[in-house]
Motif scaffolding. Sequence first.
Motif, PDB file in Angstrom:
ATOM      1  N   ALA A   1      39.152  96.371  -4.916  1.00 21.70           N
ATOM      2  CA  ALA A   1      39.236  95.045  -4.301  1.00 21.70           C
ATOM      3  C   ALA A   1      40.358  94.216  -4.896  1.00 21.70           C
ATOM      4  CB  ALA A   1      37.908  94.309  -4.480  1.00 21.70           C
ATOM      5  N   ASN A   2      40.944  94.682  -6.003  1.00 18.33           N
ATOM      6  CA  ASN A   2      42.026  93.936  -6.644  1.00 18.33           C
ATOM      7  C   ASN A   2      43.403  94.449  -6.252  1.00 18.33           C
ATOM      8  OD1 ASN A   2      43.076  92.004  -8.680  1.00 18.33           O
ATOM      9  ND2 ASN A   2      43.685  93.869  -9.756  1.00 18.33           N
ATOM     10  N   CYS A   3      43.615  95.776  -6.369  1.00 15.23           N
ATOM     11  CA  CYS A   3      44.964  96.325  -6.134  1.00 15.23           C
ATOM     12  C   CYS A   3      45.041  97.240  -4.921  1.00 15.23           C
ATOM     13  CB  CYS A   3      45.449  97.072  -7.382  1.00 15.23           C
ATOM     14  SG  CYS A   3      44.557  98.621  -7.711  1.00 15.23           S
ATOM     15  N   GLY A   4      43.904  97.592  -4.342  1.00 11.38           N
ATOM     16  CA  GLY A   4      43.900  98.443  -3.147  1.00 11.38           C
ATOM     17  C   GLY A   4      43.987  99.922  -3.420  1.00 11.38           C
ATOM     18  N   ALA A   5      44.051 100.320  -4.693  1.00 13.18           N
ATOM     19  CA  ALA A   5      44.131 101.744  -5.027  1.00 13.18           C
ATOM     20  C   ALA A   5      42.829 102.446  -4.664  1.00 13.18           C
ATOM     21  CB  ALA A   5      44.424 101.914  -6.512  1.00 13.18           C
ATOM     22  N   PRO A   6      42.884 103.738  -4.294  1.00 17.93           N
ATOM     23  CA  PRO A   6      41.654 104.469  -3.974  1.00 17.93           C
ATOM     24  C   PRO A   6      40.789 104.620  -5.225  1.00 17.93           C
ATOM     25  CG  PRO A   6      43.538 105.963  -4.020  1.00 17.93           C
ATOM     26  CD  PRO A   6      44.093 104.580  -4.110  1.00 17.93           C
ATOM     27  N   LEU A   7      39.475 104.542  -5.022  1.00 17.51           N
ATOM     28  CA  LEU A   7      38.538 104.644  -6.138  1.00 17.51           C
ATOM     29  C   LEU A   7      37.874 106.011  -6.140  1.00 17.51           C
ATOM     30  CD1 LEU A   7      36.790 101.160  -5.812  1.00 17.51           C
ATOM     31  CD2 LEU A   7      38.495 101.807  -7.524  1.00 17.51           C
ATOM     32  N   GLN A   8      37.707 106.559  -7.338  1.00 15.79           N
ATOM     33  CA  GLN A   8      36.992 107.815  -7.517  1.00 15.79           C
ATOM     34  C   GLN A   8      35.648 107.489  -8.159  1.00 15.79           C
ATOM     35  OE1 GLN A   8      38.262 110.704  -6.365  1.00 15.79           O
ATOM     36  NE2 GLN A   8      40.085 109.578  -5.689  1.00 15.79           N
ATOM     37  N   ILE A   9      34.615 107.410  -7.350  1.00 17.98           N
ATOM     38  CA  ILE A   9      33.318 107.025  -7.889  1.00 17.98           C
ATOM     39  C   ILE A   9      32.291 108.128  -7.639  1.00 17.98           C
ATOM     40  CG2 ILE A   9      33.825 104.591  -7.496  1.00 17.98           C
ATOM     41  CD1 ILE A   9      31.746 104.700  -5.222  1.00 17.98           C
ATOM     42  N   LYS A  10      31.257 108.116  -8.454  1.00 18.08           N
ATOM     43  CA  LYS A  10      30.219 109.125  -8.352  1.00 18.08           C
ATOM     44  C   LYS A  10      29.199 108.735  -7.283  1.00 18.08           C
ATOM     45  CE  LYS A  10      30.789 110.402 -13.194  1.00 18.08           C
ATOM     46  NZ  LYS A  10      30.161 110.486 -14.539  1.00 18.08           N
ATOM     47  N   THR A  11      28.366 109.703  -6.918  1.00 16.42           N
ATOM     48  CA  THR A  11      27.464 109.546  -5.777  1.00 16.42           C
ATOM     49  C   THR A  11      26.566 108.320  -5.891  1.00 16.42           C
ATOM     50  OG1 THR A  11      27.444 111.954  -5.508  1.00 16.42           O
ATOM     51  CG2 THR A  11      25.705 110.702  -4.393  1.00 16.42           C
ATOM     52  N   PHE A  12      26.001 108.062  -7.075  1.00 14.76           N
ATOM     53  CA  PHE A  12      25.042 106.974  -7.219  1.00 14.76           C
ATOM     54  C   PHE A  12      25.610 105.780  -7.987  1.00 14.76           C
ATOM     55  CE2 PHE A  12      22.490 110.858  -6.770  1.00 14.76           C
ATOM     56  CZ  PHE A  12      21.689 110.496  -5.691  1.00 14.76           C
ATOM     57  N   GLN A  13      26.897 105.793  -8.221  1.00 17.59           N
ATOM     58  CA  GLN A  13      27.517 104.728  -9.006  1.00 17.59           C
ATOM     59  C   GLN A  13      27.501 103.403  -8.247  1.00 17.59           C
ATOM     60  OE1 GLN A  13      31.317 105.917 -10.540  1.00 17.59           O
ATOM     61  NE2 GLN A  13      31.804 103.891 -11.355  1.00 17.59           N
ATOM     62  N   SER A  14      27.092 102.334  -8.928  1.00 19.36           N
ATOM     63  CA  SER A  14      27.029 101.018  -8.281  1.00 19.36           C
ATOM     64  C   SER A  14      27.986 100.011  -8.899  1.00 19.36           C
ATOM     65  CB  SER A  14      25.596 100.468  -8.335  1.00 19.36           C
ATOM     66  OG  SER A  14      25.134 100.390  -9.665  1.00 19.36           O
ATOM     67  N   ALA A  15      28.615 100.371 -10.005  1.00 20.99           N
ATOM     68  CA  ALA A  15      29.640  99.523 -10.618  1.00 20.99           C
ATOM     69  C   ALA A  15      30.532 100.408 -11.475  1.00 20.99           C
ATOM     70  CB  ALA A  15      29.016  98.415 -11.470  1.00 20.99           C
ATOM     71  N   GLY A  16      31.800 100.036 -11.578  1.00 20.03           N
ATOM     72  CA  GLY A  16      32.730 100.843 -12.359  1.00 20.03           C
ATOM     73  C   GLY A  16      34.039 100.123 -12.549  1.00 20.03           C
ATOM     74  N   LYS A  17      35.085 100.911 -12.822  1.00 18.98           N
ATOM     75  CA  LYS A  17      36.386 100.350 -13.146  1.00 18.98           C
ATOM     76  C   LYS A  17      37.472 101.102 -12.393  1.00 18.98           C
ATOM     77  CE  LYS A  17      37.924 101.019 -17.328  1.00 18.98           C
ATOM     78  NZ  LYS A  17      38.117 100.901 -18.802  1.00 18.98           N
ATOM     79  N   CYS A  18      38.445 100.371 -11.889  1.00 18.57           N
ATOM     80  CA  CYS A  18      39.585 100.975 -11.201  1.00 18.57           C
ATOM     81  C   CYS A  18      40.486 101.657 -12.229  1.00 18.57           C
ATOM     82  CB  CYS A  18      40.362  99.906 -10.441  1.00 18.57           C
ATOM     83  SG  CYS A  18      41.898 100.509  -9.665  1.00 18.57           S
ATOM     84  N   ASP A  19      40.773 102.937 -12.026  1.00 21.35           N
ATOM     85  CA  ASP A  19      41.635 103.670 -12.950  1.00 21.35           C
ATOM     86  C   ASP A  19      43.077 103.173 -12.905  1.00 21.35           C
ATOM     87  OD1 ASP A  19      39.549 105.299 -13.791  1.00 21.35           O
ATOM     88  OD2 ASP A  19      39.906 106.786 -12.212  1.00 21.35           O
ATOM     89  N   HIS A  20      43.453 102.516 -11.810  1.00 23.51           N
ATOM     90  CA  HIS A  20      44.840 102.080 -11.647  1.00 23.51           C
ATOM     91  C   HIS A  20      45.111 100.737 -12.320  1.00 23.51           C
ATOM     92  CE1 HIS A  20      48.797 101.912  -9.768  1.00 23.51           C
ATOM     93  NE2 HIS A  20      48.519 100.680  -9.370  1.00 23.51           N
TER      94      HIS A  20
END
Length: 326
Positions: free
Chosen positions: A44-63
């Motif tokens: 939601a900040n930089c538009g980069a694709p996110l790699q998230i796990k199946t049940f993940q509900s919060a995380g961090k953008c690697d970019h």
Amino acid sequence: MIYKCHNCGGNVVYDPQRKKMYCAHCEGTDSEEPVSGGGIAQCANCGAPLQIKTFQSAGKCDHCGCYQIFEERVSGQFTPHLILPFTISRQEAERKLNTEFGWRTFAPSSFLSRATLQKMEGMYVPFFMYDYHVHYDWSGKGTKVRAWTSGDTEYTETAYYHINRSMEADFMRIPVDASNAMDDTKMDLVEPYDYWALERFQMKYMSGFFSEMYNQGSQQLEPRAHRKAERDAEELMMQSIAGYATLTPEYRNMNVDQKAVDYALMPVWVYEYEYGGETYIFYVNGQTGKIVGKMPLSKPKMIGYSASVFGFMMIIGQLVRMIMEV
């Protein structure tokens, strides 16, 4: 969704030390503004694709490093009822790990290095919390033994008792983790938390941390909580009939009735350390600081230590021989 600072546009996260929302860019507090967009597909900040796990509900953008909350995974049937905010910061979790393991002689040199500790992340683990009412009837026989000596004679008196007990007990918020990714035994060991500190769910507490939605249902997990209630009720009953030399139960009838269940998020710091082709995982209770995990052993250090001790003993042996020959 992310929280942006209305002063500078930086990513606002929840700070356990300040107990406030905090912007590291301008050091503003409680300056957050929610910004939706991106979903689970892109940042939601930089538009980069996110790699998230199946049940993940919060995380961090690697970019860009911006912490994200995936609203669709904390809404509707997946909305948590309760949350226990982090009170242990990353720095404090690091200090506790150093206090616990830093002095260990055979710890690998890189075990608690700055580079590896940077991989530690705060995680909100999904739990179901069950309320029960227990009625327990117990009856049986007990003995008490008294021994004394009179003159040259030893006497033993055994008294026999018939015992009847009836107990009513309420158990609140018995926790069971609802994550397949977390080891059930380790999560049980991380407990207890101070459950009175639980708050009604607020999404802002998730900013700055990783999180999972539940991936096992409350009905599926209820037997684990049920067993905990039975175990605790049994312990309370035994405490009430303590003081007997022997106890022989004749009748037991325990009814455990579930009264309520809540979905909660509980704080855990997770430190993963790779060594010798294995992954060692350490859990730090995000409220109490309790640590669960087994430290790896450095074989080179163990061999070096053994060689040093052996060499030292050889020198001592030679000195003793020299003294004996004089």
